[in-house]
Design an enzyme around this catalytic site. Structure first.
Site, short mmCIF file in Angstrom:
data_model
loop_
_atom_site.label_atom_id
_atom_site.label_comp_id
_atom_site.label_asym_id
_atom_site.label_seq_id
_atom_site.Cartn_x
_atom_site.Cartn_y
_atom_site.Cartn_z
N CYS A 112 0.89 -1.39 -0.04
CA CYS A 112 -0.19 0.29 0.03
C CYS A 112 0.58 1.21 -0.08
O CYS A 112 0.04 2.16 -0.05
CB CYS A 112 -1.16 0.19 0.91
SG CYS A 112 -2.22 -1.60 0.84
N HIS A 247 -3.16 6.96 2.30
CA HIS A 247 -3.37 6.27 2.14
C HIS A 247 -5.06 5.74 2.84
O HIS A 247 -5.24 5.74 3.60
CB HIS A 247 -2.68 4.91 2.02
CG HIS A 247 -2.98 3.12 2.41
ND1 HIS A 247 -3.48 3.07 1.03
CD2 HIS A 247 -3.58 2.14 3.03
CE1 HIS A 247 -4.23 2.20 1.16
NE2 HIS A 247 -3.63 1.81 1.91
N ASN A 277 -10.22 -0.01 0.34
CA ASN A 277 -8.96 0.28 0.27
C ASN A 277 -8.51 -0.74 -1.35
O ASN A 277 -8.59 -1.89 -1.30
CB ASN A 277 -8.49 -0.69 1.13
CG ASN A 277 -6.98 -0.09 1.51
OD1 ASN A 277 -6.29 -0.53 0.55
ND2 ASN A 277 -6.29 -1.13 2.69
N1 COA Z 1 -18.63 -9.39 9.00
C1 COA Z 1 -19.57 -9.03 11.24
N2 COA Z 1 -18.32 -9.42 11.80
C2 COA Z 1 -16.90 -9.50 11.88
C3 COA Z 1 -16.08 -9.28 10.95
C4 COA Z 1 -17.19 -9.40 9.15
N3 COA Z 1 -16.61 -8.48 8.27
N4 COA Z 1 -15.00 -9.64 10.17
C5 COA Z 1 -14.74 -9.49 11.67
N5 COA Z 1 -15.55 -9.46 12.11
C6 COA Z 1 -16.41 -9.99 13.59
C7 COA Z 1 -14.61 -11.03 14.50
O1 COA Z 1 -15.07 -12.23 14.17
C8 COA Z 1 -14.62 -10.76 15.53
O2 COA Z 1 -15.82 -11.57 16.69
P1 COA Z 1 -15.77 -12.23 17.63
O3 COA Z 1 -15.68 -10.63 19.03
O4 COA Z 1 -16.74 -11.81 18.05
O5 COA Z 1 -14.43 -13.14 18.54
C9 COA Z 1 -15.64 -9.05 15.89
O6 COA Z 1 -15.86 -8.41 14.82
C10 COA Z 1 -13.62 -8.01 15.96
O7 COA Z 1 -13.26 -8.68 14.85
P2 COA Z 1 -11.77 -7.31 15.27
O8 COA Z 1 -11.45 -8.09 14.47
O9 COA Z 1 -11.77 -7.26 16.73
O10 COA Z 1 -12.55 -5.59 14.96
P3 COA Z 1 -11.83 -4.86 14.80
O11 COA Z 1 -12.87 -3.67 15.34
O12 COA Z 1 -10.42 -4.99 14.99
O13 COA Z 1 -11.69 -4.56 12.80
C11 COA Z 1 -10.55 -4.37 11.54
C12 COA Z 1 -11.59 -5.08 12.13
C13 COA Z 1 -9.92 -4.92 10.34
C14 COA Z 1 -12.36 -3.86 10.79
C15 COA Z 1 -9.86 -3.41 12.65
O14 COA Z 1 -8.81 -4.14 12.71
C16 COA Z 1 -8.32 -2.24 11.10
O15 COA Z 1 -9.53 -2.33 10.50
N6 COA Z 1 -6.93 -3.41 10.73
C17 COA Z 1 -6.20 -2.42 10.09
C18 COA Z 1 -6.74 -3.22 8.97
C19 COA Z 1 -5.92 -2.19 7.49
O16 COA Z 1 -6.48 -1.56 7.41
N7 COA Z 1 -5.08 -2.84 6.87
C20 COA Z 1 -4.63 -2.47 5.37
C21 COA Z 1 -3.52 -1.57 5.84
S1 COA Z 1 -2.85 -1.17 4.21
#
Ligand code: COA
Length: 320
Positions: A112, A247, A277
């Protein structure tokens, strides 16, 4: 003299998938995706579309927008981490599609951060006097490398391409900061199908794996630090910056960066709600949209910031 962006272009696949379209085949919801990421829809490449075809369309528009003749383009740099094969490079296929016969072409993979790293590479070539006009493209078909059964990652990404033509000018790039930390690379990986042995316990072959929370923490810490680095190098302060083109991964990351910097959110344009993204394409797509909306005024100060797999991150300050 420095290096200036002379024109911009972008291209998106014709097909749009909303969050509700995704919830038809994976266990997710529009509400979850919107509140955690800000994403509402994304574009997904059809069979006949590729990183090369999207990159060529974006590149053609950037060349037109810059008023540059095709024969003047001496180099094509394509930043991509989701092309359909190892070779020929996306840049070479883009060259063939555009008919820019004289250009030297290669891809750059910094995930990215790829567009920023490619822009810096182009700047070095222009400033050394080796090439005068360079086409810099970020182009991705992320839909082909994500694991469509993994709801925690597949909802985040989209496909598209953005491009710019750069050349020597009195105004333009004022400063850069770039970093890489391979020792932390395991938090965000894309494994080639041929390199994973089935059943070896590694992440699924050909699929994207991400520790979302680790990547989130990395982004909200390093992006503000890296912006401060570039401000110090260029002798500017945060209040002088007119726009922060970050980004487009997650609106919560962007809001958090704004807050940590003490800069108003209105200076942080967002289009990830429309495109998801798009990795190396996200910064040049947003730049092109802002440019065509007339929001990039001559002389305004624009901070670009990228971060992603590698880990890699970087910022560039432009005087438009
Ligand atoms: N729909 C519904 N539920 C979902 C889901 C989806 N698409 N994806 C994950 N979940 C659930 C998980 O299973 C988890 O459930 P549980 O509590 O029963 O185990 C819950 O949602 C929370 O998951 P978690 O991973 O803790 O969520 P989060 O608040 O960290 O959000 C992201 C996840 C990926 C959105 C967040 O971590 C993020 O944006 N990270 C940065 C990613 C990024 O930008 N990457 C690119 C960089 S270039």
């Amino acid at each position: 003299m420095t290096t200036r962006i002379l024109g911009t272009g972008s291209a998106l696949p014709k097909t749009t998938w909303t969050n509700d379209d995704l919830s038809a085949f994976i266990d997710t919801s529009d509400e979850w995706i919107r509140t955690r990421t800000g994403i509402i829809r994304r574009q997904i490449a059809a069979r006949e579309e590729s990183a090369a075809s999207l990159g060529a369309e974006a590149g053609r528009k950037a060349i037109e927008n810059s008023g540059t003749a095709l024969e003047e383009i001496e180099m094509i740099l394509a930043a991509t981490c989701s092309d359909e094969g190892y070779f020929p490079s996306a840049a070479c296929r883009i060259q063939a599609e555009l008919g820019v016969r004289g250009a030297v072409c290669m891809d750059i993979n910094a995930a990215c951060s790829g567009f920023l790293f490619a822009l810096h590479t182009a700047h070095a070539y222009v400033q050394s006097g080796i090439y005068q006009k360079i086409l810099v493209i970020g182009t991705e078909t992320m839909s082909r490398v994500i694991d469509w059964k993994d709801r925690s990652t597949c909802v985040l990404f989209g496909d598209g391409a953005g491009a710019c033509v750069v050349g020597k000018d009195e105004k333009g790039i004022l400063g850069f900061s770039q970093y890489s930390d391979g020792s932390r690379g395991s938090v965000l990986t894309g494994t080639a199908a041929t390199l994973a042995t089935p059943g070896d316990g590694a992440h699924p072959a050909g699929a994207l794996f991400m520790d979302g929370q680790a990547v989130f923490r990395f982004a909200v810490k390093t992006v503000p630090e890296c912006i401060q680095d570039t401000l110090e190098k260029t002798g500017k302060n945060i209040h002088e910056i007119d726009l922060f083109v970050l980004h487009q991964a997650n609106s919560r990351i962007i809001h958090s960066v704004a807050k940590r910097l003490g800069a108003p959110e209105e200076k942080f344009p967002i289009n990830l709600n429309e495109h998801g993204n798009t990795s190396a394409a996200s910064i040049p797509i947003l730049l092109d949209e802002l440019n065509r909306e007339g929001r990039l005024e001559r002389g305004s100060l624009i901070m670009l910031a990228g971060f992603g797999a590698g880990l890699t991150w970087g910022t560039a300050l432009l005087e438009w």
